[in-house]
Design an enzyme around this catalytic site. Sequence first.
Site, PDB file in Angstrom:
ATOM      1  N   ALA A  92       0.886  -1.282  -0.205  1.00  0.00           N
ATOM      2  CA  ALA A  92       0.255  -0.007   0.119  1.00  0.00           C
ATOM      3  C   ALA A  92       0.798   1.195   0.003  1.00  0.00           C
ATOM      4  O   ALA A  92       2.220   1.379   0.282  1.00  0.00           O
ATOM      5  CB  ALA A  92      -0.995  -0.116   1.219  1.00  0.00           C
ATOM      6  N   GLY A 122       0.673  -4.936   0.857  1.00  0.00           N
ATOM      7  CA  GLY A 122      -0.518  -4.946   0.233  1.00  0.00           C
ATOM      8  C   GLY A 122      -0.019  -5.962  -1.309  1.00  0.00           C
ATOM      9  O   GLY A 122      -1.099  -6.265  -2.037  1.00  0.00           O
ATOM     10  N   GLU A 130      -0.413  -9.253  -0.751  1.00  0.00           N
ATOM     11  CA  GLU A 130      -1.927  -9.489  -0.296  1.00  0.00           C
ATOM     12  C   GLU A 130      -2.802  -9.505  -1.502  1.00  0.00           C
ATOM     13  O   GLU A 130      -3.684 -10.195  -1.916  1.00  0.00           O
ATOM     14  CB  GLU A 130      -2.514  -8.336   0.677  1.00  0.00           C
ATOM     15  CG  GLU A 130      -1.703  -8.459   2.042  1.00  0.00           C
ATOM     16  CD  GLU A 130      -2.162  -7.508   3.111  1.00  0.00           C
ATOM     17  OE1 GLU A 130      -1.673  -6.304   2.575  1.00  0.00           O
ATOM     18  OE2 GLU A 130      -2.861  -7.353   3.614  1.00  0.00           O
ATOM     19  N   GLU A 181       4.622  -4.953   7.069  1.00  0.00           N
ATOM     20  CA  GLU A 181       3.829  -3.837   7.839  1.00  0.00           C
ATOM     21  C   GLU A 181       4.314  -3.594   9.503  1.00  0.00           C
ATOM     22  O   GLU A 181       4.207  -2.456   9.769  1.00  0.00           O
ATOM     23  CB  GLU A 181       2.215  -4.261   7.719  1.00  0.00           C
ATOM     24  CG  GLU A 181       1.410  -4.154   6.439  1.00  0.00           C
ATOM     25  CD  GLU A 181       1.673  -5.317   5.623  1.00  0.00           C
ATOM     26  OE1 GLU A 181       2.443  -6.263   6.079  1.00  0.00           O
ATOM     27  OE2 GLU A 181       0.972  -5.369   4.673  1.00  0.00           O
TER      28      GLU A 181
HETATM   29  N1  CAA Z   1       4.461   3.369  -0.729  1.00  0.00           N
HETATM   30  C1  CAA Z   1       5.012   4.451  -0.968  1.00  0.00           C
HETATM   31  N2  CAA Z   1       6.036   4.745  -2.123  1.00  0.00           N
HETATM   32  C2  CAA Z   1       6.710   3.610  -2.008  1.00  0.00           C
HETATM   33  C3  CAA Z   1       6.489   2.230  -1.559  1.00  0.00           C
HETATM   34  C4  CAA Z   1       5.247   2.295  -0.918  1.00  0.00           C
HETATM   35  N3  CAA Z   1       4.914   0.998  -0.374  1.00  0.00           N
HETATM   36  N4  CAA Z   1       7.362   1.341  -1.972  1.00  0.00           N
HETATM   37  C5  CAA Z   1       8.341   2.250  -2.576  1.00  0.00           C
HETATM   38  N5  CAA Z   1       8.008   3.371  -2.758  1.00  0.00           N
HETATM   39  C6  CAA Z   1       8.812   4.492  -3.414  1.00  0.00           C
HETATM   40  C7  CAA Z   1       9.927   4.884  -2.572  1.00  0.00           C
HETATM   41  O1  CAA Z   1       9.366   5.828  -1.590  1.00  0.00           O
HETATM   42  C8  CAA Z   1      10.726   5.388  -3.535  1.00  0.00           C
HETATM   43  O2  CAA Z   1      10.304   6.833  -4.097  1.00  0.00           O
HETATM   44  P1  CAA Z   1      11.354   8.011  -4.163  1.00  0.00           P
HETATM   45  O3  CAA Z   1      12.240   7.611  -5.195  1.00  0.00           O
HETATM   46  O4  CAA Z   1      10.495   8.982  -4.225  1.00  0.00           O
HETATM   47  O5  CAA Z   1      12.051   8.238  -2.621  1.00  0.00           O
HETATM   48  C9  CAA Z   1      10.618   4.501  -4.905  1.00  0.00           C
HETATM   49  O6  CAA Z   1       9.221   3.917  -4.620  1.00  0.00           O
HETATM   50  C10 CAA Z   1      11.593   3.661  -5.035  1.00  0.00           C
HETATM   51  O7  CAA Z   1      11.832   2.730  -3.746  1.00  0.00           O
HETATM   52  P2  CAA Z   1      13.338   2.702  -3.274  1.00  0.00           P
HETATM   53  O8  CAA Z   1      14.178   3.654  -3.512  1.00  0.00           O
HETATM   54  O9  CAA Z   1      12.859   2.467  -1.752  1.00  0.00           O
HETATM   55  O10 CAA Z   1      13.691   1.222  -3.678  1.00  0.00           O
HETATM   56  P3  CAA Z   1      14.878   0.225  -3.253  1.00  0.00           P
HETATM   57  O11 CAA Z   1      15.059  -0.517  -4.254  1.00  0.00           O
HETATM   58  O12 CAA Z   1      15.892   0.910  -2.544  1.00  0.00           O
HETATM   59  O13 CAA Z   1      13.792  -0.539  -2.065  1.00  0.00           O
HETATM   60  C11 CAA Z   1      12.013  -1.777  -1.229  1.00  0.00           C
HETATM   61  C12 CAA Z   1      12.838  -1.320  -2.515  1.00  0.00           C
HETATM   62  C13 CAA Z   1      12.700  -2.730  -0.230  1.00  0.00           C
HETATM   63  C14 CAA Z   1      10.707  -2.360  -1.837  1.00  0.00           C
HETATM   64  C15 CAA Z   1      11.628  -0.545  -0.512  1.00  0.00           C
HETATM   65  O14 CAA Z   1      11.044   0.322  -1.547  1.00  0.00           O
HETATM   66  C16 CAA Z   1      10.298  -0.558   0.675  1.00  0.00           C
HETATM   67  O15 CAA Z   1      10.978  -1.286   1.772  1.00  0.00           O
HETATM   68  N6  CAA Z   1       9.326  -0.302   0.390  1.00  0.00           N
HETATM   69  C17 CAA Z   1       7.974  -0.357   1.169  1.00  0.00           C
HETATM   70  C18 CAA Z   1       7.701  -2.015   1.593  1.00  0.00           C
HETATM   71  C19 CAA Z   1       6.586  -1.899   2.440  1.00  0.00           C
HETATM   72  O16 CAA Z   1       6.918  -1.666   3.440  1.00  0.00           O
HETATM   73  N7  CAA Z   1       5.402  -2.228   2.011  1.00  0.00           N
HETATM   74  C20 CAA Z   1       4.278  -2.380   3.036  1.00  0.00           C
HETATM   75  C21 CAA Z   1       3.452  -1.284   2.730  1.00  0.00           C
HETATM   76  S1  CAA Z   1       2.283  -1.280   4.109  1.00  0.00           S
HETATM   77  C22 CAA Z   1       0.819  -2.022   3.704  1.00  0.00           C
HETATM   78  O17 CAA Z   1       0.989  -2.478   2.401  1.00  0.00           O
HETATM   79  C23 CAA Z   1      -0.114  -2.119   4.487  1.00  0.00           C
HETATM   80  C24 CAA Z   1      -1.377  -3.193   3.787  1.00  0.00           C
HETATM   81  O18 CAA Z   1      -1.393  -4.260   4.347  1.00  0.00           O
HETATM   82  C25 CAA Z   1      -2.398  -2.869   3.163  1.00  0.00           C
END
Ligand code: CAA
Length: 258
Positions: free
Chosen positions: A66, A109, A112, A132
């Site tokens: 998400a 998400g 999911e 999460e």
């Molecule tokens: N939401 C918003 N933006 C996101 C995102 C997310 N879930 N995942 C990645 N992005 C964005 C980053 O912020 C980044 O944007 P900027 O360039 O503007 O900073 C861009 O995508 C590229 O990401 P990274 O620079 O972080 O890429 P990376 O290769 O270094 O890392 C990754 C990749 C390990 C997937 C890392 O992006 C990450 O950890 N993302 C979040 C994963 C996460 O926690 N997901 C769970 C979300 S909560 C949820 O999903 C709740 C639910 O159950 C509904």
Amino acid sequence: TNAYETIRVETRGRVGWITLDRPEALNALNRQVMRDLVAAATAFDADEGIGAIVVTGSERAFAAGADIKEMEGLRGRDFAVGGGFDQWRAFADIRTPVIAAVAGYALGGGCELAMMCDVILAADSAKFGQPEITLGVIPGIGGTQRLIRAIGYYKAAELVLSGRTIDAAEAERIGLVSRVVPAAELLDEADALAQGIAAKPLPALYAAKAALDAALEVPLAEGLRLEKHLFASLFDTEDQKEGMAAFREKRPPEFRHR
Ligand code: CAA
């Protein structure tokens, strides 16, 4: 032509393809993605020319979860009935079989969303997880419930409580994905599988998906009763007559999907 902002949509034969296309955010599932994906999937579901749907992302990410930046400022009441993630329910409820073709990150998400599909096909680059907990929340689109049903309590609990990410090989070993293929072959494999499914008689596909879905929800006796009724009802379809006549006449069936 593309009526959507965050996805690309295409029809190949009887297969509807939905490709998440928000590369700047690794296909993070914001409200617009939810709206686009649900609208495209329900439109395919209403189209009798479609017998299977494929949902995929990019080489780098199926979906990284998400959208954290969109969620950050929300309060609990923003998740009141009809708000929050409620629209995803419609995606899980569509009747047409859905295949998730996962390359790269399927986190939160994203994992999911894959689990809302009927079959998960993974590239060897795929990474799954429910991170999460590291953000101070828990999975919110079915992760705690569907992961347990997919891989069992103890494996699911470890992933949800630790936020650990697993690779494609581990995902296959624990039963989260049906098959792992080389990344370069993912889309061709997904299309071949989807075309094979979509060629099957539509009433039987709907019945099979409904029975499989019910198995995750209802006690065995009730599930067996539902299966019996769905099985019986298929004998009133044109495709059952055609399928069995074709077998007897030793020729390929010509299904009319009705
Ligand atoms: N939401 C918003 N933006 C996101 C995102 C997310 N879930 N995942 C990645 N992005 C964005 C980053 O912020 C980044 O944007 P900027 O360039 O503007 O900073 C861009 O995508 C590229 O990401 P990274 O620079 O972080 O890429 P990376 O290769 O270094 O890392 C990754 C990749 C390990 C997937 C890392 O992006 C990450 O950890 N993302 C979040 C994963 C996460 O926690 N997901 C769970 C979300 S909560 C949820 O999903 C709740 C639910 O159950 C509904």
